[in-house]
Design an enzyme around this catalytic site. Structure first.
Site, PDB file in Angstrom:
ATOM      1  N   ASP A  22       0.832  -1.204   0.000  1.00  0.00           N
ATOM      2  CA  ASP A  22       0.000   0.000   0.000  1.00  0.00           C
ATOM      3  C   ASP A  22       0.869   1.258   0.000  1.00  0.00           C
ATOM      4  OD1 ASP A  22      -2.279   1.529   0.051  1.00  0.00           O
ATOM      5  OD2 ASP A  22      -2.648   1.271   2.193  1.00  0.00           O
ATOM      6  N   HIS A  39       2.470   3.240  -9.017  1.00  0.00           N
ATOM      7  CA  HIS A  39       2.422   1.779  -9.167  1.00  0.00           C
ATOM      8  C   HIS A  39       3.674   1.285  -9.896  1.00  0.00           C
ATOM      9  CE1 HIS A  39      -1.493   1.934  -7.520  1.00  0.00           C
ATOM     10  NE2 HIS A  39      -2.044   2.546  -8.545  1.00  0.00           N
ATOM     11  N   LEU A 133      11.071 -19.974  -4.235  1.00  0.00           N
ATOM     12  CA  LEU A 133       9.881 -19.463  -3.560  1.00  0.00           C
ATOM     13  C   LEU A 133       8.650 -19.500  -4.465  1.00  0.00           C
ATOM     14  CD1 LEU A 133       9.492 -16.437  -1.374  1.00  0.00           C
ATOM     15  CD2 LEU A 133       8.694 -16.062  -3.672  1.00  0.00           C
TER      16      LEU A 133
HETATM   17  C1  FPP Z   1      -2.058   0.075  -3.362  1.00  0.00           C
HETATM   18  O1  FPP Z   1      -1.582   1.403  -3.278  1.00  0.00           O
HETATM   19  C2  FPP Z   1      -1.407  -0.616  -4.482  1.00  0.00           C
HETATM   20  C3  FPP Z   1      -2.077  -1.167  -5.543  1.00  0.00           C
HETATM   21  C4  FPP Z   1      -3.551  -1.133  -5.651  1.00  0.00           C
HETATM   22  C5  FPP Z   1      -1.352  -1.780  -6.681  1.00  0.00           C
HETATM   23  C6  FPP Z   1      -0.159  -2.604  -6.336  1.00  0.00           C
HETATM   24  C7  FPP Z   1       0.710  -2.817  -7.527  1.00  0.00           C
HETATM   25  C8  FPP Z   1       2.084  -2.844  -7.500  1.00  0.00           C
HETATM   26  C9  FPP Z   1       2.843  -2.729  -6.257  1.00  0.00           C
HETATM   27  C10 FPP Z   1       2.966  -2.958  -8.661  1.00  0.00           C
HETATM   28  C11 FPP Z   1       2.473  -3.754  -9.774  1.00  0.00           C
HETATM   29  C12 FPP Z   1       2.968  -5.093  -9.866  1.00  0.00           C
HETATM   30  C13 FPP Z   1       2.265  -6.064 -10.481  1.00  0.00           C
HETATM   31  C14 FPP Z   1       2.787  -7.437 -10.561  1.00  0.00           C
HETATM   32  C15 FPP Z   1       0.935  -5.748 -11.057  1.00  0.00           C
HETATM   33  P1  FPP Z   1      -2.614   2.611  -3.373  1.00  0.00           P
HETATM   34  O2  FPP Z   1      -2.764   3.001  -4.793  1.00  0.00           O
HETATM   35  O3  FPP Z   1      -3.900   2.222  -2.702  1.00  0.00           O
HETATM   36  O4  FPP Z   1      -1.872   3.727  -2.581  1.00  0.00           O
HETATM   37  P2  FPP Z   1      -2.541   4.927  -1.767  1.00  0.00           P
HETATM   38  O5  FPP Z   1      -3.273   4.289  -0.602  1.00  0.00           O
HETATM   39  O6  FPP Z   1      -1.365   5.730  -1.321  1.00  0.00           O
HETATM   40  O7  FPP Z   1      -3.448   5.655  -2.711  1.00  0.00           O
END
Ligand code: FPP
Length: 242
Positions: A22, A39, A133
């Site tokens: 997150d 992201h 893993l």
């Molecule tokens: C949450 O942060 C994160 C996500 C919804 C996406 C996670 C994706 C990745 C870490 C990288 C992509 C890798 C692959 C394999 C697809 P948020 O957007 O909710 O953050 P915020 O709470 O600060 O808005």
């Protein structure tokens, strides 16, 4: 240079670590960048943490990449995450012979674009015999949706007469979830300082320990992982006993 890695008790390593990655959006916002670049910045730590966990000897790592609720985000952001996934899967395939990690996807995949479903099938088959893993990427995953689909499978067996309702067991419910083929996580890490579960593996986390790390996901490093494992190891797990 000393590393928290040396502090880890290797006899007490979690077999399964689950991570709620997150803070990508906030990381981007702090830099006046579009969310999708947050992201993108989150893809590197995913690779680094996977490698670090593999080297340590962790057997299972589940990462929450896209939830059933994430479709509510803008088309641009959803496309940004899906393109990252495409890129991630393509890169693995390109260097598959040098890879050590086994990859599979948990979640409901029929809503994903056809080309992504094909890439997933390919990566699951070419990585199936890798010795390292097991990386489980949760995509269009929701804990309630996982339970709902599991209950429907069990209900189908009651309907066709092969199971009696009174014979349903906890093990049977576990086995009918997307995670049915691997153990529950001992440790769940959520980055960015938020302290919520957000519909992640609701059944599987019954006895998990939680570590809420204040780092935003794009800033999360191997040292943070080692520190979180040490923090977990210093807790006293009682499973409801004394
Ligand atoms: C949450 O942060 C994160 C996500 C919804 C996406 C996670 C994706 C990745 C870490 C990288 C992509 C890798 C692959 C394999 C697809 P948020 O957007 O909710 O953050 P915020 O709470 O600060 O808005």
């Amino acid at each position: 240079m000393s590393s928290l890695k040396d502090e880890i008790d290797m006899q007490n390593l979690p077999v399964h670590i689950a991570i709620i990655m997150d803070g990508n959006g906030r990381w981007a916002k702090k830099r006046f960048l579009p969310r999708k670049l947050g992201h993108k910045a989150g893809a590197d730590p995913l690779e680094n943490i996977t490698k670090a966990a593999d080297k340590l000897g962790v057997k299972h790592l589940t990462v929450y990449a896209f939830s059933t609720e994430n479709w509510k985000r803008s088309d641009e952001e959803v496309k940004g995450i899906m393109d990252l996934l495409r890129n991630y899967l393509d890169r693995y395939v390109a260097k598959a012979d040098k890879e050590d990690i086994k990859i599979d996807i948990i979640g409901e995949r029929s809503r994903l674009d056809q080309d992504i479903q094909e890439k997933i099938k390919l990566i699951e088959s070419i990585s199936a015999d890798k010795p390292g893993l097991n990386l489980h990427i949760a995509l269009n995953y929701g804990g309630r949706d996982d339970l709902l689909r599991g209950f429907k499978k069990i209900a189908g067996r009651i309907e066709d007469g092969s199971l009696r309702a009174e014979d349903i067991t906890e093990e049977m419910i576990s086995e009918n979830l997307d995670t049915g083929f691997y153990p529950d996580p001992e440790l769940v890490i959520r980055t960015s300082g938020e302290e919520r579960i957000s519909n992640f593996m609701l059944w599987q986390i019954a006895y998990s320990e939680f570590v809420f790390n204040s780092k935003l996901w794009p800033d999360y490093t191997e040292e943070d992982l080692y520190g979180d494992i040490c923090y977990y190891q210093n807790r006293d797990r009682r499973f409801g006993g004394r």
